[in-house]
Design a protein around this motif. Structure first.
Motif, PDB file in Angstrom:
ATOM      1  N   ASP A 278       0.844  -1.192   0.000  1.00 47.78           N
ATOM      2  CA  ASP A 278       0.000   0.000   0.000  1.00 47.78           C
ATOM      3  C   ASP A 278       0.880   1.244   0.000  1.00 47.78           C
ATOM      4  O   ASP A 278       2.111   1.154   0.024  1.00 47.78           O
ATOM      5  N   VAL A 279       0.252   2.408  -0.027  1.00 46.91           N
ATOM      6  CA  VAL A 279       0.976   3.676  -0.169  1.00 46.91           C
ATOM      7  C   VAL A 279       1.926   3.910   1.009  1.00 46.91           C
ATOM      8  O   VAL A 279       3.084   4.299   0.823  1.00 46.91           O
ATOM      9  N   ALA A 280       1.461   3.647   2.232  1.00 54.70           N
ATOM     10  CA  ALA A 280       2.305   3.873   3.406  1.00 54.70           C
ATOM     11  C   ALA A 280       3.537   2.971   3.391  1.00 54.70           C
ATOM     12  O   ALA A 280       4.649   3.402   3.711  1.00 54.70           O
ATOM     13  N   ALA A 281       3.354   1.723   2.995  1.00 59.15           N
ATOM     14  CA  ALA A 281       4.484   0.791   2.930  1.00 59.15           C
ATOM     15  C   ALA A 281       5.469   1.203   1.835  1.00 59.15           C
ATOM     16  O   ALA A 281       6.688   1.061   2.003  1.00 59.15           O
ATOM     17  N   LEU A 282       4.940   1.723   0.733  1.00 59.05           N
ATOM     18  CA  LEU A 282       5.826   2.181  -0.343  1.00 59.05           C
ATOM     19  C   LEU A 282       6.638   3.397   0.095  1.00 59.05           C
ATOM     20  O   LEU A 282       7.823   3.513  -0.238  1.00 59.05           O
ATOM     21  N   GLU A 283       6.006   4.313   0.824  1.00 58.03           N
ATOM     22  CA  GLU A 283       6.744   5.486   1.308  1.00 58.03           C
ATOM     23  C   GLU A 283       7.858   5.061   2.257  1.00 58.03           C
ATOM     24  O   GLU A 283       8.964   5.599   2.201  1.00 58.03           O
ATOM     25  N   LYS A 284       7.578   4.081   3.108  1.00 61.02           N
ATOM     26  CA  LYS A 284       8.603   3.574   4.022  1.00 61.02           C
ATOM     27  C   LYS A 284       9.720   2.892   3.236  1.00 61.02           C
ATOM     28  O   LYS A 284      10.898   3.046   3.542  1.00 61.02           O
ATOM     29  N   GLU A 285       9.359   2.156   2.199  1.00 62.41           N
ATOM     30  CA  GLU A 285      10.341   1.480   1.361  1.00 62.41           C
ATOM     31  C   GLU A 285      11.266   2.490   0.684  1.00 62.41           C
ATOM     32  O   GLU A 285      12.477   2.297   0.622  1.00 62.41           O
ATOM     33  N   VAL A 286      10.693   3.592   0.189  1.00 57.48           N
ATOM     34  CA  VAL A 286      11.501   4.627  -0.465  1.00 57.48           C
ATOM     35  C   VAL A 286      12.484   5.237   0.527  1.00 57.48           C
ATOM     36  O   VAL A 286      13.667   5.402   0.217  1.00 57.48           O
ATOM     37  N   THR A 287      12.031   5.553   1.740  1.00 57.34           N
ATOM     38  CA  THR A 287      12.940   6.140   2.724  1.00 57.34           C
ATOM     39  C   THR A 287      14.029   5.155   3.121  1.00 57.34           C
ATOM     40  O   THR A 287      15.191   5.548   3.278  1.00 57.34           O
ATOM     41  N   ASP A 288      13.676   3.876   3.249  1.00 53.16           N
ATOM     42  CA  ASP A 288      14.690   2.871   3.576  1.00 53.16           C
ATOM     43  C   ASP A 288      15.722   2.747   2.462  1.00 53.16           C
ATOM     44  O   ASP A 288      16.928   2.633   2.721  1.00 53.16           O
ATOM     45  N   LEU A 289      15.250   2.773   1.215  1.00 52.43           N
ATOM     46  CA  LEU A 289      16.174   2.682   0.087  1.00 52.43           C
ATOM     47  C   LEU A 289      17.072   3.910  -0.001  1.00 52.43           C
ATOM     48  O   LEU A 289      18.257   3.807  -0.329  1.00 52.43           O
ATOM     49  N   LEU A 290      16.520   5.092   0.298  1.00 48.48           N
ATOM     50  CA  LEU A 290      17.338   6.311   0.281  1.00 48.48           C
ATOM     51  C   LEU A 290      18.422   6.255   1.349  1.00 48.48           C
ATOM     52  O   LEU A 290      19.567   6.664   1.106  1.00 48.48           O
ATOM     53  N   LYS A 291      18.086   5.739   2.527  1.00 48.57           N
ATOM     54  CA  LYS A 291      19.081   5.600   3.595  1.00 48.57           C
ATOM     55  C   LYS A 291      20.162   4.596   3.193  1.00 48.57           C
ATOM     56  O   LYS A 291      21.352   4.823   3.432  1.00 48.57           O
ATOM     57  N   ALA A 292      19.754   3.494   2.584  1.00 45.75           N
ATOM     58  CA  ALA A 292      20.720   2.493   2.136  1.00 45.75           C
ATOM     59  C   ALA A 292      21.640   3.068   1.067  1.00 45.75           C
ATOM     60  O   ALA A 292      22.858   2.836   1.081  1.00 45.75           O
ATOM     61  N   HIS A 293      21.062   3.845   0.147  1.00 45.19           N
ATOM     62  CA  HIS A 293      21.870   4.453  -0.917  1.00 45.19           C
ATOM     63  C   HIS A 293      22.862   5.459  -0.338  1.00 45.19           C
ATOM     64  O   HIS A 293      24.014   5.534  -0.777  1.00 45.19           O
ATOM     65  N   PHE A 294      22.416   6.223   0.661  1.00 43.29           N
ATOM     66  CA  PHE A 294      23.322   7.176   1.309  1.00 43.29           C
ATOM     67  C   PHE A 294      24.489   6.428   1.962  1.00 43.29           C
ATOM     68  O   PHE A 294      25.646   6.846   1.853  1.00 43.29           O
ATOM     69  N   GLY A 295      24.186   5.325   2.641  1.00 47.82           N
ATOM     70  CA  GLY A 295      25.242   4.529   3.266  1.00 47.82           C
ATOM     71  C   GLY A 295      26.235   4.002   2.251  1.00 47.82           C
ATOM     72  O   GLY A 295      27.452   4.006   2.489  1.00 47.82           O
TER      73      GLY A 295
ATOM     74  N   LYS B 108       9.463   4.790  -6.416  1.00 51.80           N
ATOM     75  CA  LYS B 108       8.845   6.109  -6.560  1.00 51.80           C
ATOM     76  C   LYS B 108       7.831   6.128  -7.695  1.00 51.80           C
ATOM     77  O   LYS B 108       6.786   6.776  -7.591  1.00 51.80           O
ATOM     78  N   THR B 109       8.120   5.419  -8.778  1.00 53.13           N
ATOM     79  CA  THR B 109       7.205   5.361  -9.908  1.00 53.13           C
ATOM     80  C   THR B 109       5.899   4.683  -9.511  1.00 53.13           C
ATOM     81  O   THR B 109       4.804   5.194  -9.790  1.00 53.13           O
ATOM     82  N   ILE B 110       5.993   3.554  -8.839  1.00 49.18           N
ATOM     83  CA  ILE B 110       4.794   2.826  -8.423  1.00 49.18           C
ATOM     84  C   ILE B 110       4.026   3.626  -7.380  1.00 49.18           C
ATOM     85  O   ILE B 110       2.791   3.659  -7.385  1.00 49.18           O
ATOM     86  N   LEU B 111       4.753   4.314  -6.496  1.00 45.70           N
ATOM     87  CA  LEU B 111       4.102   5.161  -5.497  1.00 45.70           C
ATOM     88  C   LEU B 111       3.309   6.278  -6.173  1.00 45.70           C
ATOM     89  O   LEU B 111       2.161   6.551  -5.811  1.00 45.70           O
ATOM     90  N   ALA B 112       3.887   6.904  -7.175  1.00 43.84           N
ATOM     91  CA  ALA B 112       3.194   7.970  -7.897  1.00 43.84           C
ATOM     92  C   ALA B 112       1.960   7.429  -8.617  1.00 43.84           C
ATOM     93  O   ALA B 112       0.907   8.088  -8.638  1.00 43.84           O
ATOM     94  N   GLN B 113       2.074   6.236  -9.178  1.00 43.42           N
ATOM     95  CA  GLN B 113       0.929   5.631  -9.860  1.00 43.42           C
ATOM     96  C   GLN B 113      -0.194   5.350  -8.885  1.00 43.42           C
ATOM     97  O   GLN B 113      -1.363   5.614  -9.172  1.00 43.42           O
ATOM     98  N   LYS B 114       0.145   4.830  -7.707  1.00 41.44           N
ATOM     99  CA  LYS B 114      -0.885   4.522  -6.708  1.00 41.44           C
ATOM    100  C   LYS B 114      -1.540   5.801  -6.179  1.00 41.44           C
ATOM    101  O   LYS B 114      -2.755   5.831  -5.958  1.00 41.44           O
ATOM    102  N   LYS B 115      -0.760   6.858  -5.996  1.00 37.23           N
ATOM    103  CA  LYS B 115      -1.335   8.124  -5.532  1.00 37.23           C
ATOM    104  C   LYS B 115      -2.254   8.707  -6.599  1.00 37.23           C
ATOM    105  O   LYS B 115      -3.303   9.275  -6.277  1.00 37.23           O
TER     106      LYS B 115
END
Length: 66
Positions: free
Chosen positions: A10-27, A54-61
């Motif tokens: 769902d949208v909330a899980a996708l937003e959490k996934e994006v933030t987790d991926l951004l943190k991993a990429h920063f690391g 992000k693409t799938i999140l935008a589509q769901k929104k």
């Protein structure tokens, strides 16, 4: 992560996934800067995963506003 796995979330899980991926990429970027990163292909993979999520999140929104 596959697109089919992301579409099942769902949208909330996708937003959490994006933030987790951004943190991993920063690391990974920090590891590259300090020359501790051994597998440089991980940078591209996480960048593509972020874009995919992000693409799938935008589509769901967009579907939710219809």
């Amino acid at each position: 992560m596959k697109a089919s796995e992301l579409r099942a979330k769902d949208v909330a899980a996708l937003e959490k996934e994006v933030t987790d991926l951004l943190k991993a990429h920063f690391g990974l970027r920090m590891q590259k800067a300090t020359q501790q990163l051994t597998n440089h292909s991980q940078l591209g993979k996480t960048r593509r995963d972020i874009a995919r999520a992000k693409t799938i999140l935008a589509q769901k929104k967009k579907e939710a506003t219809k």
